[in-house]
Design an enzyme around this catalytic site. Structure first.
Site, PDB file in Angstrom:
ATOM      1  N   HIS A  94       0.827  -1.208   0.000  1.00 13.54           N
ATOM      2  CA  HIS A  94       0.000   0.000   0.000  1.00 13.54           C
ATOM      3  C   HIS A  94       0.865   1.265   0.000  1.00 13.54           C
ATOM      4  O   HIS A  94       0.363   2.376  -0.171  1.00 13.54           O
ATOM      5  CB  HIS A  94      -0.919   0.000   1.226  1.00 13.54           C
ATOM      6  CG  HIS A  94      -2.320   0.398   0.921  1.00 13.54           C
ATOM      7  ND1 HIS A  94      -2.632   1.419   0.044  1.00 13.54           N
ATOM      8  CD2 HIS A  94      -3.511  -0.062   1.388  1.00 13.54           C
ATOM      9  CE1 HIS A  94      -3.950   1.565  -0.006  1.00 13.54           C
ATOM     10  NE2 HIS A  94      -4.501   0.674   0.791  1.00 13.54           N
ATOM     11  N   ASP A 101      -8.100  -9.226 -18.989  1.00  9.26           N
ATOM     12  CA  ASP A 101      -8.068 -10.400 -19.872  1.00  9.26           C
ATOM     13  C   ASP A 101      -6.623 -10.643 -20.309  1.00  9.26           C
ATOM     14  O   ASP A 101      -6.043  -9.856 -21.050  1.00  9.26           O
ATOM     15  CB  ASP A 101      -8.966 -10.149 -21.089  1.00  9.26           C
ATOM     16  CG  ASP A 101      -8.984 -11.325 -22.067  1.00  9.26           C
ATOM     17  OD1 ASP A 101      -8.265 -12.317 -21.836  1.00  9.26           O
ATOM     18  OD2 ASP A 101      -9.703 -11.221 -23.074  1.00  9.26           O
TER      19      ASP A 101
END
Length: 435
Positions: A155, A396
Site C-alpha cells: 500500500h 483479460d
C-alpha cells in the site's frame, strides 16, 4: 483443500530502470497506510482446452509479460530503503507458482468458505512485511487447468485503483495488445503534488487507525445484491426533494451502515445491560478517490493512471435513532453524501499547500470526527471502500475475463469493500450463510 507451492522466483524488469529514476520518494498521502499493509486481490480464470493455450504456455506467458510490464511500474521491483524512499534497483518481485488439489468449479460452487481465498495469497496476512520488497504474486493451477492469479502490492505505492491500473497493463502485455487504450502509461507524479519531508502525516493518522481496530473474533462474509434489489434500494434511500437520487454505492452503504449500527447496538446490550442508547455513536468512513476530484487545469500531474495513494477519508457520524426500526437510511445517506462532498477541489488545494502548518491543521480537522468517535467507549467505527468503477473485470490475459475476483481480508473489523460483478453472476457462494 491443499495448496502446494511448486516454485518461487524473483521476476525482474525486462529493461533496467534509468539512473535518474532509481531513487523514488513516496508522497504525503502514501503515509495514510503502514508500509506493512498490502492491496490484495485474486483473479480466477476458467480453462477451455480447445480454445485456450496450454497451462504451461499460460504460466510462461504470465511470467514473461510481468517482466515486460515492470519497467513502466519500476518502483514495484525495488526495495524499501527508508520510510520515505524506495530504492528502484530492479531486484524484482516475488513470484510463486502453486497447485491446488481441486477443480475451479468445486471451489466456485461453494465447497469452501471465503477464508480459503487466503490459500491463493502469496502472503499469509495482508498486514505483514516479509522483507523489503514491495510486490508479491502467486499463480495457482487448479486440477481442471483453471488459474488463480493473486496480486499483492504494498500500500506504500498503490491504492485500489493503482492495483487495477497495474493489472490491466499486465494483462494487455500478455495479450500482446498494442491498442492505444491498452498500452497504459502510468505516472508516479503524486509526490510533486503532495511532497513529504518527514512522516508527520503517519504519526497523526496512526493513533486514529489503531483506535479503529477493536478486539474480537472477526469473520469475512460476502453479500450479493442483484441489480433489481439495488434499483429498489436506491428509491428507498433517496430523500424527498433530493435533486439527485442516491447512487448505487450510497444506497448500499446506507443499508449496511444502518444494520451495522443495529447489530452492534444489540451486541453491546447483550454484553452490558448498562449501555445507554443515547451514548451510542457510529462513524462511517468512506475512502474517496482524489483523482476524480482534482481540477486538471490546476493539477495536470494527476490523472486516472497516477500511481500511489490518491485517496482521502470522508467520515459521517450518527447516533442510533430512538425508534425500534433504527436509523433512517435517507438520513444516513445524506450525512454520508455531505461528508464526501467536503472532499472537494478546495480541500485538495489545501492539502497541497506550501504552508505546512496550515496543511497539518486541515488534516487534523479532517480526522477529528473519526477520532472523536473512537475515543467514546460506546462507539463503533466502520470503513467502506468502493472498487466498483476500477474495471478489474476487464483484466483479460488472453483467455477471457476473470470468472470471479476475490478481495482478500485485510484483518480489520467492520471493513467493507464494494465491488461490481458482471452478469451473469458466477455460482460461487460462501459455505457460511451470507445472504
Amino acid at each position: 483443500m491443499e495448496v502446494q507451492i511448486v516454485s518461487e522466483a524473483w521476476v525482474r524488469p525486462s529493461t533496467p530502470t534509468p539512473p535518474h529514476l532509481q531513487s523514488f520518494r513516496i508522497s504525503l498521502l502514501d503515509q495514510l497506510n503502514p508500509n506493512s499493509q498490502h492491496v490484495p486481490a485474486v483473479f480466477y480464470y476458467d480453462h477451455e482446452e480447445a480454445r485456450h493455450p496450454s497451462v504451461a504456455q499460460k504460466l510462461q506467458l504470465l511470467k514473461t509479460s510481468l517482466s515486460e510490464t515492470l519497467p513502466r511500474f519500476y518502483p514495484l521491483a525495488g526495495r524499501i530503503k527508508t520510510d520515505l524512499v524506495i530504492d528502484c534497483n530492479d531486484e524484482g518481485v516475488r513470484y510463486l507458482e502453486a497447485r491446488v488439489n481441486c477443480d475451479l468449479k468445486q471451489f466456485m460452487d461453494g465447497s469452501y468458505d471465503l477464508s480459503q481465498i487466503m490459500r491463493f495469497h502469496p502472503l499469509k496476512y495482508s498486514f505483514v512485511r516479509e522483507g523489503t520488497h514491495l510486490a508479491n504474486f502467486q499463480v495457482t493451477e487448479f486440477r481442471c487447468g483453471g488459474l488463480a492469479i493473486s496480486v499483492c502490492i504494498s500500500h506504500m505505492v498503490v491504492d485500489g485503483l493503482g492495483l487495477s491500473v497495474f493489472v490491466k497493463a499486465w494483462a494487455a502485455a500478455a495479450r500482446g495488445s498494442e491498442a492505444a487504450d491498452d498500452v497504459i502509461q502510468p505516472n508516479f507524479n503524486s509526490v510533486s503534488v503532495f511532497p513529504a519531508d518527514d512522516m508527520w502525516l503517519w504519526e497523526m493518522v496512526y493513533p486514529t487507525l489503531e483506535g479503529q481496530v477493536r478486539k474480537g473474533n472477526n469473520v469475512t462474509r460476502k453479500f450479493t445484491f442483484d441489480s433489481a434489489s439495488v434499483a429498489e434500494l436506491r428509491k428507498l434511500v433517496t430523500g424527498a426533494g433530493w435533486s439527485r437520487r442516491a447512487t448505487r454505492v450510497e444506497a448500499v452503504s446506507a443499508l449496511l451502515w444502518k444494520w451495522f449500527m443495529i447489530a452492534s447496538r444489540e451486541r453491546k446490550k447483550q454484553s452490558d445491560s448498562h449501555v445507554k442508547r443515547s451514548n451510542y455513536l457510529s462513524a462511517l468512513t468512506h475512502s474517496v478517490n482524489l483523482r476524480a476530484r482534482v481540477d486538471p487545469s490546476f493539477t495536470p500531474e494527476i490523472t486516472q493512471h497516477t500511481m500511489g495513494n490518491l485517496v482521502w477519508f470522508a467520515t459521517a457520524v450518527s447516533t442510533l435513532a430512538t425508534d425500534v426500526e433504527g436509523p433512517d437510511m435517507s438520513s444516513l445517506c445524506a450525512k454520508m453524501r455531505q461528508a464526501i462532498s467536503e472532499v472537494d477541489g478546495k480541500f485538495i488545494e489545501e492539502l497541497r499547500g506550501e504552508d505546512q502548518s496550515r496543511v497539518k491543521a486541515v488534516v487534523r480537522e479532517s480526522l477529528r470526527s473519526i477520532r472523536d468517535v473512537i475515543s467514546e467507549p460506546e462507539s463503533d467505527p466502520m470503513m467502506i471502500a468502493s472498487w466498483c468503477k476500477f474495471g478489474l473485470y476487464e483484466a483479460d490475459f488472453g483467455w477471457g475475463k476473470p470468472r470471479w475476483i476475490g478481495y482478500c481480508t485485510l484483518e480489520l473489523p467492520a471493513c467493507i469493500s464494494l465491488c461490481s460483478e458482471p452478469k451473469p453472476l458466477h455460482p460461487f457462494q460462501p459455505a457460511s450463510p451470507s445472504q
